[in-house]
Design a protein around this motif. Sequence first.
Motif, PDB file in Angstrom:
ATOM      1  N   THR A 183      -5.335   3.256   7.451  1.00 28.07           N
ATOM      2  CA  THR A 183      -4.356   2.172   7.582  1.00 28.07           C
ATOM      3  C   THR A 183      -3.470   2.378   8.801  1.00 28.07           C
ATOM      4  O   THR A 183      -3.140   1.415   9.523  1.00 28.07           O
ATOM      5  CB  THR A 183      -3.509   2.086   6.308  1.00 28.07           C
ATOM      6  N   LEU A 184      -3.046   3.634   9.052  1.00 25.99           N
ATOM      7  CA  LEU A 184      -2.246   3.910  10.249  1.00 25.99           C
ATOM      8  C   LEU A 184      -3.035   3.596  11.524  1.00 25.99           C
ATOM      9  O   LEU A 184      -2.485   3.042  12.494  1.00 25.99           O
ATOM     10  CB  LEU A 184      -1.802   5.374  10.235  1.00 25.99           C
ATOM     11  N   TYR A 191      15.562   8.842  13.224  1.00 31.35           N
ATOM     12  CA  TYR A 191      14.495   9.452  12.436  1.00 31.35           C
ATOM     13  C   TYR A 191      13.792  10.583  13.179  1.00 31.35           C
ATOM     14  O   TYR A 191      13.498  11.643  12.608  1.00 31.35           O
ATOM     15  CB  TYR A 191      13.456   8.394  12.046  1.00 31.35           C
ATOM     16  N   TYR A 192      13.496  10.384  14.463  1.00 31.45           N
ATOM     17  CA  TYR A 192      12.565  11.266  15.157  1.00 31.45           C
ATOM     18  C   TYR A 192      13.213  12.135  16.243  1.00 31.45           C
ATOM     19  O   TYR A 192      12.551  13.013  16.787  1.00 31.45           O
ATOM     20  CB  TYR A 192      11.443  10.448  15.814  1.00 31.45           C
ATOM     21  N   SER A 232       7.552  -1.909  11.814  1.00 32.16           N
ATOM     22  CA  SER A 232       8.390  -1.356  10.736  1.00 32.16           C
ATOM     23  C   SER A 232       7.545  -0.662   9.679  1.00 32.16           C
ATOM     24  O   SER A 232       7.942   0.367   9.123  1.00 32.16           O
ATOM     25  CB  SER A 232       9.225  -2.472  10.116  1.00 32.16           C
ATOM     26  N   LEU A 233       6.338  -1.218   9.385  1.00 26.39           N
ATOM     27  CA  LEU A 233       5.444  -0.556   8.431  1.00 26.39           C
ATOM     28  C   LEU A 233       5.000   0.806   8.956  1.00 26.39           C
ATOM     29  O   LEU A 233       4.981   1.803   8.206  1.00 26.39           O
ATOM     30  CB  LEU A 233       4.213  -1.430   8.174  1.00 26.39           C
ATOM     31  N   MET A 234       4.644   0.863  10.208  1.00 28.50           N
ATOM     32  CA  MET A 234       4.194   2.126  10.789  1.00 28.50           C
ATOM     33  C   MET A 234       5.315   3.160  10.795  1.00 28.50           C
ATOM     34  O   MET A 234       5.086   4.355  10.548  1.00 28.50           O
ATOM     35  CB  MET A 234       3.682   1.877  12.208  1.00 28.50           C
ATOM     36  N   ILE A 235       6.539   2.725  11.094  1.00 23.81           N
ATOM     37  CA  ILE A 235       7.689   3.637  11.060  1.00 23.81           C
ATOM     38  C   ILE A 235       7.939   4.124   9.638  1.00 23.81           C
ATOM     39  O   ILE A 235       8.229   5.302   9.407  1.00 23.81           O
ATOM     40  CB  ILE A 235       8.926   2.923  11.630  1.00 23.81           C
ATOM     41  N   GLU A 236       7.816   3.234   8.662  1.00 23.72           N
ATOM     42  CA  GLU A 236       8.037   3.631   7.272  1.00 23.72           C
ATOM     43  C   GLU A 236       6.983   4.639   6.807  1.00 23.72           C
ATOM     44  O   GLU A 236       7.287   5.561   6.052  1.00 23.72           O
ATOM     45  CB  GLU A 236       8.010   2.394   6.374  1.00 23.72           C
ATOM     46  N   TYR A 237       5.729   4.480   7.214  1.00 18.93           N
ATOM     47  CA  TYR A 237       4.665   5.400   6.826  1.00 18.93           C
ATOM     48  C   TYR A 237       4.877   6.804   7.398  1.00 18.93           C
ATOM     49  O   TYR A 237       4.454   7.794   6.801  1.00 18.93           O
ATOM     50  CB  TYR A 237       3.311   4.872   7.296  1.00 18.93           C
ATOM     51  N   THR A 238       5.497   6.904   8.594  1.00 20.66           N
ATOM     52  CA  THR A 238       5.519   8.184   9.313  1.00 20.66           C
ATOM     53  C   THR A 238       6.883   8.854   9.369  1.00 20.66           C
ATOM     54  O   THR A 238       6.975   9.991   9.836  1.00 20.66           O
ATOM     55  CB  THR A 238       5.040   7.956  10.751  1.00 20.66           C
ATOM     56  N   ARG A 239       7.931   8.213   8.928  1.00 24.20           N
ATOM     57  CA  ARG A 239       9.256   8.781   9.153  1.00 24.20           C
ATOM     58  C   ARG A 239       9.496  10.030   8.311  1.00 24.20           C
ATOM     59  O   ARG A 239      10.193  10.951   8.745  1.00 24.20           O
ATOM     60  CB  ARG A 239      10.341   7.747   8.875  1.00 24.20           C
ATOM     61  N   LEU A 286       0.829  -1.209   0.000  1.00 22.26           N
ATOM     62  CA  LEU A 286       0.000   0.000   0.000  1.00 22.26           C
ATOM     63  C   LEU A 286       0.867   1.263   0.000  1.00 22.26           C
ATOM     64  O   LEU A 286       0.514   2.272  -0.625  1.00 22.26           O
ATOM     65  CB  LEU A 286      -0.921  -0.010   1.223  1.00 22.26           C
ATOM     66  N   GLY A 287       2.000   1.230   0.703  1.00 24.68           N
ATOM     67  CA  GLY A 287       2.873   2.392   0.737  1.00 24.68           C
ATOM     68  C   GLY A 287       3.491   2.730  -0.600  1.00 24.68           C
ATOM     69  O   GLY A 287       3.982   3.859  -0.785  1.00 24.68           O
ATOM     70  N   HIS A 288       3.483   1.795  -1.545  1.00 21.81           N
ATOM     71  CA  HIS A 288       4.004   2.047  -2.886  1.00 21.81           C
ATOM     72  C   HIS A 288       2.915   2.468  -3.863  1.00 21.81           C
ATOM     73  O   HIS A 288       3.226   2.890  -4.978  1.00 21.81           O
ATOM     74  CB  HIS A 288       4.704   0.794  -3.424  1.00 21.81           C
ATOM     75  N   VAL A 289       1.666   2.315  -3.484  1.00 26.22           N
ATOM     76  CA  VAL A 289       0.548   2.673  -4.365  1.00 26.22           C
ATOM     77  C   VAL A 289       0.075   4.101  -4.109  1.00 26.22           C
ATOM     78  O   VAL A 289      -0.188   4.857  -5.055  1.00 26.22           O
ATOM     79  CB  VAL A 289      -0.615   1.669  -4.179  1.00 26.22           C
ATOM     80  N   PHE A 290      -0.024   4.501  -2.834  1.00 22.79           N
ATOM     81  CA  PHE A 290      -0.498   5.838  -2.476  1.00 22.79           C
ATOM     82  C   PHE A 290       0.583   6.574  -1.693  1.00 22.79           C
ATOM     83  O   PHE A 290       1.430   5.945  -1.036  1.00 22.79           O
ATOM     84  CB  PHE A 290      -1.771   5.737  -1.628  1.00 22.79           C
ATOM     85  N   PRO A 291       0.567   7.901  -1.728  1.00 20.58           N
ATOM     86  CA  PRO A 291       1.570   8.678  -0.982  1.00 20.58           C
ATOM     87  C   PRO A 291       1.296   8.629   0.524  1.00 20.58           C
ATOM     88  O   PRO A 291       0.153   8.765   0.964  1.00 20.58           O
ATOM     89  CB  PRO A 291       1.411  10.099  -1.543  1.00 20.58           C
ATOM     90  N   VAL A 292       2.357   8.449   1.281  1.00 21.85           N
ATOM     91  CA  VAL A 292       2.227   8.366   2.741  1.00 21.85           C
ATOM     92  C   VAL A 292       2.591   9.681   3.420  1.00 21.85           C
ATOM     93  O   VAL A 292       2.621   9.750   4.650  1.00 21.85           O
ATOM     94  CB  VAL A 292       3.115   7.231   3.287  1.00 21.85           C
TER      95      VAL A 292
END
Length: 1003
Positions: A679-680, A807-808, A706-713, A662-668
């Motif tokens: 999704t988040l 990252y944060y 890891s998915l959640m970190i990738e979406y928000t970093r 999903l992270g490659h289909v829509f902008p996060v």
Amino acid sequence: NPLKGAGTALKRAIDNRRSGLKVAMDKSKKAGAFIDRRIGENRKSEMTEEERMLARIVRERSRRSKKLDKFSLGDDEGGQTLSLTHRGKVIDDSYTGKFEAGDVILSDDDNDNYGGQLERADTELHFGGGAFERARKKEASNNPYGPSRGQVAESLGDRYRSRKEELDDLIMRKKYEKAEKAKHKEEQNEKFEGMDEQFRELASLLQFRDKEKDRREHIEAKKTGTLSVDDKEMDDWEKEMKSYLFERKVKATDRSKTSEERAKDEADRLHELETKRLARMNGDFENDDLSDISDNEDYGKRSKKTSKTKQKSLKKRNPDELDSDEEDSNELEAKFTADGLIYVDKDGNFVKKFGEDVVGSSTEQTYHGDDEDETGTSASSEDDDDSLGESGDDASVESDDGLSSGEEEMDSFGTTIAVGTKIKGRYRADEQFEGKGKWYKGTIMKSYNDEAGNTLYDIEYDDGDAEEAVTPENIRLQKSSTDEKCLEAVKKQKIQKLQEKRQIAKDRARVEIPYVLEVPTTLEALHDMIGTYAATGEDASLIIERIHKANSVRLDKRNKEKMQNFYDVLLRRFVGVGDALYKAGDGGEELGRYNQLDSLTKVLYAMAQDSPDSAGAVWGRRIGIFHSALAKRLRDTEFVSAQDDDFTAWPSTGTLLLLRALGHVFPVTDKRHVVITPTLIFLGQTIGQTPVRSVEDVIRGIFCSSLMIEYTRETHRLPSEALSFLAGVISLFSERAFDPSISYPIPSFSGAGKYEELKEIRQRMMDSFEEGNEQRLSLEKDKMNSDITPSLILVASLQLARKVTGYYSSSLGGAQIEAFDPIVKALLLLNPRSKKCRFPDSLADDVRKTADTVYKNLKLGEARLPLLRRAAAKASELAIKTLAPRMEDPDKYSMGKDKNKTRIQAERDKLRREYRREHKAVSRELRLDAVFIENERRKDKEHSDSKAREARNKNHSWLEQEQATMNQQVALGGGLLKGGGIGAARSKAASGKVGIKKGGKMR
């Protein structure tokens, strides 16, 4: 409203211009209504009434001129009416046309004897003789002293001769001027040539600089490096200028195609290939060059390849594959060389010539083509037995039968020769001596039977002659030469190769995947289609890609509904392939589930670009289904015992991989997104509420974190659930992991102490740890249950902890210590150097490295600033850079040019737009005013010109009427008019005294 509308506004604008602009324009041409500009009106105190009238008369008479009144046909000042005259007499009822002695022609010019009306010669030509001649004679006789000096009576011929002399003088003068001009030009050229010769003499006396010497000196200075700064700059400049001559000249190309045009081209290509495939299946090879069929493929030795394994999701088919790449070693290949046709083996070694047998071979190896006879004899035996000889010479006249060696008469065969066969015929054998004659080459044009049933032939010979009704005994077949045999063999080989290629293409088309497929609306229909046409995972991916390309929304908007259903089918297949990956792994090269997921991700992205609204709606509905399934599993957790190892409340592997795609289909990076935001929330709920019951659950939780970190970093949103879960995973490997005094930072680990698998995770990690092992966590079941998995979990958690602090930490404004406090406490609980349960050295180093990185990123050793009240974030600070087209909520979307602008910028843009609108409106009004004024001016001009034209036409009409009346009087003759017209000229021409021809042309 009757005052609104484009037509009403236009009518009002025209009326306003007529009522305002037209009146102002008319007044500008006239005097003021209150100012009297008549002569003397402004000087009433200085002039009397009579003086004013006299001044007005003087001005009026001075305004008039003789030139204006010259052609006036109206009444003159004396009240007399103008009329036509002839010889000074008025043409009226009393006019007789007779000339009297006292009649003279009056003229305003005393020096002009012809009234000043025409040229003298033309006047005498038209009105000569009669009164003109008598007046001249009378003038000469009235002079008592005779003709004056040099004066001679001038006749009409003299006048013409003088005119001719004037023209001749004019011509001679022009020729003289032309000759003078040419002479002057020649003299000028001679003078220039002389000056050039003198310049050469002067130039030889001057000393010029030796440029060749300067060039040599420049080269020497360049070699020695003693050039001046100016010379170096000039050399660099010349080098750069010359380099431009060798630059590639770019030609203009066509514009880049739009997405719709590219989609249409791809669909047309697929339809063309599908048409070609169906034609091959039906045996239609017209306009098919078979370029995709290799010449090395052997149809006769092909066999179908069977598969050893069959998957439940994919039915095996038998594609066009070779059983073995080896060819028959005994098969020979025919080649045409300078020595004729020869046979070689597969290695290219010479075996035999055409028509020969292999020496020492027990079996005959001959070329078998598709055109063998029914008896199965080879081509070489046919050449020895049939009537095809080698000699092409004509038989001699003296031969008894006229046959050469190897040739036979047609009677011996008893068969009819086909039309078009090459033969030899005995030309007119009946007329030859003793039936003997020469044989000539020809072609059978017709065969038929006579009344007696005998077969006869019509022959056309190669030399152009023809013969009819030839009997079979006078015909024999031609023997083919060696070259013809070789060419025929090569031709047969080519035909055989072509037939083999066509058979290969036909078989391949039958088992090939169709290029154009219907859109399946259910997952079962898609699986049936894949089971019918696909044999590998790559074939399944190809089928899905072709379905999308042949039915894209960019081709036809009506495909939107069925492609939206197909999008949901692809999401469900993605989950199914992911679940199969968890159970059975990748499946090897034959299935390639990882490659299938990659291909599905590309198709999902392409379809989302084609129709973002439809894709967003399908994803939103699917995320809702995931939420409902998670809630149901969380409710079921309360009724499942701890001994049930197979149960898990975490999402399946296919669902997790779909969220990864999903992270490659829509902008996060969007602040609020219709798909990413839910999704988040789903990921946060899964990480925070789903209980951890096994090592597999720990791996799934790390994956979700890891998915959640990738979406928000990239947006620097703090994923608190992911940080807490990582802290809980690290805490599992401490000695006090299940101490009642230790509390986990997230509810997911609250019941971890009930499960033996989690209690033994630290010990399993130390027992199975291998130095130098570079494996990674996997979502496959077999790898998740391996002995080395606990150590991989710890390594992955420590690595994520290092990355997430980097990252944060810089975006929390001093609150990073509180945000990462769970991870810091978990690292402190590990105690890798414990005497009771000591970590391996590499793991201990990894823990120390993680602690150093966290200490450095969080700045734990530095003095901390006091807490400050944070100001409200500005709109510019909250704005997040969007890397892809945003999808707004259609219910809250509003059109506006000033959207996402500051207040000052919006006001400035608004004023700029208003100024631009007003400027355009003023320019438009001025342009319309100018057009209106010009149209009115042209109307006034046309009105005044029409009045003048009407008066002029009236005068012309009157003149034409008067001229017609006079011409009628002259034509009547008699006593009305005499001597007028061209009567005098005709009489002079008849007497030969005037130098003109009949018809009025000058000699």
